[in-house]
Design a protein around this motif. Structure first.
Motif, mmCIF file in Angstrom:
data_model
loop_
_atom_site.group_PDB
_atom_site.id
_atom_site.type_symbol
_atom_site.label_atom_id
_atom_site.label_comp_id
_atom_site.label_asym_id
_atom_site.label_seq_id
_atom_site.Cartn_x
_atom_site.Cartn_y
_atom_site.Cartn_z
ATOM 1 N N UNK A 70 0.832 -1.205 0.000
ATOM 2 C CA UNK A 70 0.000 0.000 0.000
ATOM 3 C C UNK A 70 0.867 1.257 0.000
ATOM 4 N N UNK A 71 1.920 1.247 0.796
ATOM 5 C CA UNK A 71 2.847 2.387 0.820
ATOM 6 C C UNK A 71 3.492 2.563 -0.550
ATOM 7 N N UNK A 72 3.949 1.459 -1.123
ATOM 8 C CA UNK A 72 4.598 1.517 -2.435
ATOM 9 C C UNK A 72 3.630 2.000 -3.511
ATOM 10 N N UNK A 73 2.414 1.470 -3.507
ATOM 11 C CA UNK A 73 1.417 1.861 -4.510
ATOM 12 C C UNK A 73 1.093 3.341 -4.435
ATOM 13 N N UNK A 74 0.872 3.835 -3.223
ATOM 14 C CA UNK A 74 0.558 5.261 -3.068
ATOM 15 C C UNK A 74 1.677 6.134 -3.618
ATOM 16 N N UNK A 75 2.904 5.783 -3.303
ATOM 17 C CA UNK A 75 4.053 6.563 -3.762
ATOM 18 C C UNK A 75 4.225 6.465 -5.279
ATOM 19 N N UNK A 76 4.183 5.251 -5.813
ATOM 20 C CA UNK A 76 4.437 5.046 -7.240
ATOM 21 C C UNK A 76 3.307 5.577 -8.110
ATOM 22 N N UNK A 77 2.063 5.397 -7.688
ATOM 23 C CA UNK A 77 0.936 5.931 -8.464
ATOM 24 C C UNK A 77 1.051 7.452 -8.587
ATOM 25 N N UNK A 78 1.490 8.086 -7.520
ATOM 26 C CA UNK A 78 1.624 9.545 -7.510
ATOM 27 C C UNK A 78 2.795 10.010 -8.376
ATOM 28 N N UNK A 79 3.864 9.221 -8.451
ATOM 29 C CA UNK A 79 5.089 9.662 -9.124
ATOM 30 C C UNK A 79 5.297 9.114 -10.533
ATOM 31 N N UNK A 80 4.499 8.165 -10.969
ATOM 32 C CA UNK A 80 4.714 7.578 -12.305
ATOM 33 C C UNK A 80 3.680 8.011 -13.333
ATOM 34 N N UNK A 81 2.859 8.975 -12.997
ATOM 35 C CA UNK A 81 1.951 9.592 -13.973
ATOM 36 C C UNK A 81 1.196 8.584 -14.837
ATOM 37 N N UNK A 119 17.902 -5.991 4.342
ATOM 38 C CA UNK A 119 18.155 -7.321 3.794
ATOM 39 C C UNK A 119 17.292 -7.618 2.573
ATOM 40 N N UNK A 120 16.676 -6.603 2.017
ATOM 41 C CA UNK A 120 15.726 -6.787 0.920
ATOM 42 C C UNK A 120 16.278 -6.224 -0.380
ATOM 43 N N UNK A 121 15.878 -6.862 -1.481
ATOM 44 C CA UNK A 121 16.223 -6.388 -2.814
ATOM 45 C C UNK A 121 14.916 -6.104 -3.548
ATOM 46 N N UNK A 122 14.736 -4.844 -3.927
ATOM 47 C CA UNK A 122 13.525 -4.426 -4.616
ATOM 48 C C UNK A 122 13.853 -4.186 -6.086
ATOM 49 N N UNK A 123 12.932 -4.604 -6.947
ATOM 50 C CA UNK A 123 13.090 -4.406 -8.394
ATOM 51 C C UNK A 123 11.825 -3.768 -8.922
ATOM 52 N N UNK A 124 12.026 -2.736 -9.757
ATOM 53 C CA UNK A 124 10.877 -2.102 -10.400
ATOM 54 C C UNK A 124 10.967 -2.318 -11.902
ATOM 55 N N UNK A 125 9.826 -2.604 -12.496
ATOM 56 C CA UNK A 125 9.676 -2.737 -13.938
ATOM 57 C C UNK A 125 8.746 -1.611 -14.376
ATOM 58 N N UNK A 126 9.130 -0.871 -15.403
ATOM 59 C CA UNK A 126 8.320 0.239 -15.898
ATOM 60 C C UNK A 126 8.194 0.131 -17.405
ATOM 61 N N UNK A 127 6.967 0.360 -17.878
ATOM 62 C CA UNK A 127 6.743 0.393 -19.329
ATOM 63 C C UNK A 127 5.991 1.666 -19.661
#
Length: 127
Positions: A70-81, A119-127
């Motif tokens: 939920x935190x990630x979605x709120x941030x990414x939805x706002x910043x990825x137009x 200890x986490x590795x996050x990956x983002x995919x954008x199209x």
């Protein structure tokens, strides 16, 4: 003779018909991850630090995955137009999606970037 060489060089010059979109998307993926590492809210933690703290404190439970997502979605939805994206965690959740929707097997021109946080590795995919 020099004029002939210059004319020959110019006449063989070809303009690339490739779109700059893959470069833009790749840069956008890296910029987005950088923003997630550097943007801090009132609690002093970056977005990725908040996500990794929630996952770790919840022992990677489904509730912690949902809260982090939920935190990630709120941030990414706002910043990825409105762009299509997918954020996953690779090291503890085996690539489980945290936020976004994208069918990776059918996607083309997908840019990706990854960052470690705790200890986490996050990956983002954008199209």
């Amino acid at each position: 003779l020099p004029v002939i060489i210059i004319l020959f060089g110019v006449s063989n010059f070809t303009v690339s018909s490739e779109s700059p979109l893959p470069i833009y998307s790749s840069q956008k993926a890296h910029d987005t991850m950088d923003l997630m590492v550097n943007y801090r809210e009132g609690n002093g933690l970056s977005v990725l630090e908040r996500i990794s703290t929630i996952l770790a404190s919840g022992n990677n439970s489904q509730a912690s995955v949902d809260s982090a997502g939920e935190i990630a979605s709120n941030f990414l939805d706002k910043n990825l137009d409105g762009r299509e994206y997918l954020l996953t965690e690779e090291s503890h959740l085996d690539g489980k999606p945290l936020a976004g929707k994208m069918e990776l097997k059918k996607a083309d021109n997908v840019a990706t970037a990854s960052r470690n946080c705790g200890n986490y590795t996050f990956r983002i995919y954008i199209r």
